[in-house]
Design an enzyme around this catalytic site. Structure first.
Site, PDB file in Angstrom:
ATOM      1  N   VAL A  17       0.826  -1.211   0.000  1.00  0.00           N
ATOM      2  CA  VAL A  17       0.000   0.000   0.000  1.00  0.00           C
ATOM      3  C   VAL A  17       0.856   1.255   0.000  1.00  0.00           C
ATOM      4  CG1 VAL A  17      -1.722   1.322   1.281  1.00  0.00           C
ATOM      5  CG2 VAL A  17      -1.918  -1.168   1.138  1.00  0.00           C
ATOM      6  N   ASP A  35      10.180   3.069   6.502  1.00  0.00           N
ATOM      7  CA  ASP A  35       9.887   1.673   6.793  1.00  0.00           C
ATOM      8  C   ASP A  35      10.920   1.195   7.799  1.00  0.00           C
ATOM      9  OD1 ASP A  35       8.095  -0.652   5.147  1.00  0.00           O
ATOM     10  OD2 ASP A  35       9.724  -1.398   6.407  1.00  0.00           O
ATOM     11  N   CYS A 261      -6.609  -8.897   3.063  1.00  0.00           N
ATOM     12  CA  CYS A 261      -7.885  -8.157   3.116  1.00  0.00           C
ATOM     13  C   CYS A 261      -9.089  -9.058   3.348  1.00  0.00           C
ATOM     14  CB  CYS A 261      -8.066  -7.353   1.819  1.00  0.00           C
ATOM     15  SG  CYS A 261      -6.858  -6.037   1.602  1.00  0.00           S
TER      16      CYS A 261
END
Length: 425
Positions: A17, A35, A261
């Protein structure tokens, strides 16, 4: 209130994402991508995306983007977008660990006037109930006075080269009307498909979580039909093709429901529902059906093996594909591991081959050692678990040749016609 001319973006989390988002914003605005995985940062700095979502050319085009794993580098930003994962734990309860960690990180560098936007999938109310208090505690600032929040749920589809970040309409929202307009304008600057401004953060959160819950329930229905039609001796795909001749029949297919998801998001909604005293029957029933499909596949294969007098114990079983979907390296919440575990419980010798998978990641995440190459004539059973294009290109004859003369070939993904395999969903 901020305007687009003065923003300095910080993207927290550079996975499936966050990276596409950072790249698109980095073409227009000063952007820092954070990150905590230093290896990931080094790869991106070298112009390589291991998720294969962003090409080297697209990385080069983001001329205003720089990468870091140092939290203090975010201190220059005034808009933050949090894109960390929101998994569930072993008991199917929401795991807010990554989101709490990201909120703590942002809170420590938050300055007055800043806007924090969340993209991670959560239940309705989580942004303001879970994240905002952390931001207040860590920064000492007051919500909707000194800093503001927004929510714009991600709609990334890993491996899909047609539906990309910029071509998927984006839902946006903000903690005040002015912030909602700012957040919407920010995303409109990169989303060519346009935006839909929700009336509140809670509405935007709810919209996201039901997108995947709806798909999960629909797939569960078709999975249950596959269980029924097998008992009736009817091929499921033939039924679906016949029903699909009507214009408004939805084209869902049975299968393993994994990924970050569809197999996860419904548990966030059911968790919140149970918190307020409501027991969601259809959603949880769908989850039970879908979570049981790996065991069902093994049950079918074992029955076929028994019919051919192939002993399951010590049998050599090949599973083709480990990722949660075809043509991408994404291993998150893959339900192929259920098939692996079930066969291991039978004391079968299981080998997994997937040309898309990083062998080190498979070992680290699931303790599965993938094999580097296929050996013909070796296996008692072969399961086509993921519809990678490489398996389709191999053709049925080459795949059949991997098995022993009496071996069983089971096709989970309808990769080949029913007459060419021994069983399928």
């Amino acid at each position: 209130m901020l305007d687009l001319a003065t923003i300095r973006l910080g993207i927290v989390g550079l996975g499936y994402v966050g990276l596409p988002l950072a790249v698109e914003f980095g073409k227009k605005f000063p952007t820092i991508g954070l990150d905590i995985n230093a290896t990931r940062i080094r790869q991106l700095q070298a112009g390589t995306d291991s998720t294969l979502e962003v090409t080297p050319e697209e990385l080069r085009q983001a001329e205003h983007l720089r990468y870091t794993h140092h939290v203090e580098d975010l201190a220059t930003c005034n808009v933050y977008i949090v894109t960390v994962p929101t998994p569930v734990d072993e008991y199917k309860r929401p795991d807010f660990g990554p989101l709490i960690g990201a909120s703590t990180t942002v809170g420590r560098v938050l300055e007055p006037g800043a806007v924090v936007i969340y993209e991670s999938t959560v239940y309705p109310g989580a942004t303001e109930e879970v994240c905002v208090p952390i931001l207040e505690r860590e920064s000492g600032l007051r919500f909707n006075v000194d800093f503001f929040a927004g929510y714009s749920p991600e709609r990334i589809n890993p491996g899909d080269k047609e539906h990309r970040l910029t071509t998927i309409r984006k839902v946006t929202s903000g903690s005040t009307p002015a912030v909602a307009e700012f957040v919407d304008a920010l995303y409109r600057s990169i989303i060519t498909a346009g935006t839909h401004r929700a009336t509140s953060i809670r509405v935007a959160e709810a919209a996201k979580v039901i997108e995947n819950t709806q798909r999960d329930v629909n797939i569960a229905l078709v999975n249950e039909l596959a269980l029924l039609f097998n008992r009736l001796g009817i091929d499921t795909e033939e039924v679906l093709l016949a029903a699909g001749s009507k214009w408004n029949f939805l084209p869902f297919r049975p299968g393993l429901v994994g990924g970050h998801c569809i197999g996860v998001d419904p548990y966030y909604l059911t968790h919140k529902a149970q918190q307020i005293g409501y027991h969601p029957e259809i959603i949880l029933a769908g989850r039970r059906i879908n979570d049981g499909m790996g065991a069902y596949v093994v049950q079918r294969v074992v029955k076929l093996m028994n019919q051919r007098r192939i002993a399951v114990m010590d049998a050599k079983v090949l599973i083709l594909g480990l990722t949660f979907k075809e043509n991408c390296p994404d291993l998150r919440n893959t339900r192929v591991v259920d098939i692996v575990q079930e066969f291991c419980d039978y004391n079968a010798h299981v080998e997994v081959y997937d040309p898309w998978v990083d062998a080190r990641e498979a070992q680290h995440e699931y303790g599965i050692e993938t094999i580097p190459e296929l050996i013909p004539g070796r296996y008692d059973a072969i399961i086509l678990a993921v519809a990678h294009r490489q398996f389709r290109e191999m053709g049925i004859a080459q795949i059949r040749a991997l098995g022993k003369p009496a071996s069983v070939l089971f096709d989970v993904k309808y990769l080949f016609p029913a007459v060419e395999v021994d069983g399928r969903l």
